[in-house]
Design a protein around this motif. Structure first.
Motif, short mmCIF file in Angstrom:
data_model
loop_
_atom_site.label_atom_id
_atom_site.label_comp_id
_atom_site.label_asym_id
_atom_site.label_seq_id
_atom_site.Cartn_x
_atom_site.Cartn_y
_atom_site.Cartn_z
N CYS A 122 4.14 -4.11 2.92
CA CYS A 122 4.85 -2.84 2.96
C CYS A 122 3.83 -1.71 2.85
CB CYS A 122 5.86 -2.75 1.81
SG CYS A 122 6.68 -1.15 1.68
N ILE A 123 3.82 -0.85 3.86
CA ILE A 123 2.98 0.35 3.82
C ILE A 123 3.91 1.54 3.72
CG2 ILE A 123 1.25 1.73 5.01
CD1 ILE A 123 0.32 -0.72 6.46
N ALA A 124 3.93 2.17 2.56
CA ALA A 124 4.80 3.31 2.33
C ALA A 124 3.98 4.59 2.29
CB ALA A 124 5.57 3.14 1.02
N THR A 125 4.59 5.68 2.73
CA THR A 125 3.92 6.97 2.69
C THR A 125 4.75 7.96 1.88
OG1 THR A 125 4.97 7.95 4.65
CG2 THR A 125 3.07 6.52 5.02
N GLN A 126 4.06 8.93 1.29
CA GLN A 126 4.77 10.03 0.64
C GLN A 126 3.89 11.26 0.61
OE1 GLN A 126 5.96 9.05 -3.35
NE2 GLN A 126 3.92 9.15 -4.18
N LEU A 184 0.83 -1.20 0.00
CA LEU A 184 0.00 0.00 0.00
C LEU A 184 0.87 1.25 0.00
CD1 LEU A 184 -2.86 1.29 0.35
CD2 LEU A 184 -2.46 1.18 2.81
N LEU A 185 0.51 2.20 -0.87
CA LEU A 185 1.14 3.52 -0.89
C LEU A 185 0.10 4.53 -0.44
CD1 LEU A 185 3.54 5.36 -1.62
CD2 LEU A 185 2.62 5.49 -3.94
N ILE A 186 0.37 5.19 0.69
CA ILE A 186 -0.52 6.23 1.20
C ILE A 186 0.09 7.58 0.83
CG2 ILE A 186 -1.70 7.18 3.21
CD1 ILE A 186 -1.34 4.53 4.61
N GLU A 187 -0.62 8.31 -0.01
CA GLU A 187 -0.09 9.58 -0.52
C GLU A 187 -0.98 10.72 -0.05
OE1 GLU A 187 1.73 10.08 -4.68
OE2 GLU A 187 -0.26 10.96 -4.89
#
Length: 321
Positions: free
Chosen positions: A147-151, A42-45
């Motif tokens: 993987c939970i990535a943020t940007q 997951l990408l949390i933007e």
């Protein structure tokens, strides 16, 4: 109690526990759990301060026995800081592999776009293959692995945009946004004044229970008409006038697996077109790229996906086995 009802109950136990800390964002929390069950990433933007990292931590604390590691991505972060490194041990006269933070059930990657492209690419193998290769030796990461990535999409100073190949490794890209209701934001403020932290949440399910739920998702029936419906949607992105690069077959697979997990969250033992529609935007929005003209006209990937969903006929054949 039926098998489907039990799974839905477990899902809602997780959902309720996380929502007790992340206020007013039920759909975002549901999508995080759908990613987990589908074994995607997951990408949390979104902008700073909307609880991106807190959401990931709340999920991690809700699963008893799950290992969690966090990486703050910075320009000077090395690939070995993420995956691990071979260390020479003088006592034994041999090299020993020291595992990096990717060796966890849940990896939280804060501000992933601040790392260099070389460090970002170190995540490609582990996200896709769930393994790390160092000096010719392969090491498997724990199962499950999320993987939970943020940007932050606003601040571009000192950042490196994620390339298409890396974006494609994320099952979903979602925003969080600000709290919609005054009451929700007041609760957030009260929790902040009380110094409440996501680490204080109690676990509500065991890691073994989660693994069983994931196996059920893999076995969930997706009928042939529904598989065709998914393919028609993704192929339509390749012909859309506002799109310069459409969805690949990997995107079709991602849409099908996410729909399986969403069906489990709703307590169903088969996938419906509604499940596909519910996850289509977060699964596809980061996998298609618009033309320059479409950007000038302020079109968005989300609006293109919605347009395709509206114009694609829903299969009339029964979707149940």
């Amino acid at each position: 109690m039926s098998h489907a009802t039990l799974l839905r109950q477990r899902f809602h136990e997780l959902l309720g526990n996380i929502e007790s800390f992340i206020r007013g964002k039920p759909e975002a929390v549901r999508l995080v759990l759908v990613c987990l069950l589908a074994q995607g990433h997951l990408l949390i933007e979104d902008v700073p301060g909307v609880a991106k990292t807190s959401l990931a931590k709340a999920l991690a604390r809700s699963i008893d026995g799950a290992s969690v590691r966090r990486v703050q991505f910075t320009p000077d972060l090395l690939p070995s800081d993420v995956t691990g490194v071979q260390i020479y041990v003088q006592a034994s006269g041999s090299f020993e592999f020291r595992r990096g933070p990717v060796f966890a059930n849940i990896l939280i990657g804060d501000e992933i776009n601040r790392a260099s492209p070389k460090t970002q690419s170190a995540l490609l193998e582990v996200m896709a293959e769930r393994q790390v290769t160092v000096d010719g030796d392969t090491y498997a990461v724990p199962d499950p692995f999320l993987c939970i990535a943020t940007q932050n999409p606003i601040d571009h100073l000192g950042t490196y945009s994620l390339p298409e190949a890396q974006l494609d490794r994320f099952l979903m890209r979602i925003p969080l946004g600000y709290p919609e209701e005054v009451a929700d934001e007041m609760t957030v403020v009260a929790d902040g004044l009380a110094r409440r932290r996501p680490e204080e949440l109690p676990p509500v399910i065991e890691l073994g229970d989660l693994q069983k739920m994931i196996r059920v998702v893999h076995e969930l029936h997706v009928s042939e008409p529904l598989q065709r419906y998914i393919v028609v949607i993704t192929r339509a992105t390749r012909r859309h006038p506002d799109v310069r690069l459409g969805i690949s077959p990997r995107g079709s697979i991602a849409l099908a697996t996410a729909a399986q997990a969403h069906a489990v969250s709703m307590g169903r033992e088969f996938v419906t077109a509604d499940d596909v529609k519910a996850v289509a935007v977060p699964v596809l929005n980061h996998r298609l790229f618009l033309t320059a003209e479409a950007k000038i006209q302020r079109q968005t990937p989300e609006s293109v996906v919605q347009d395709i969903l509206t114009s694609t006929p829903v299969p009339r054949s029964p979707v149940r086995r």
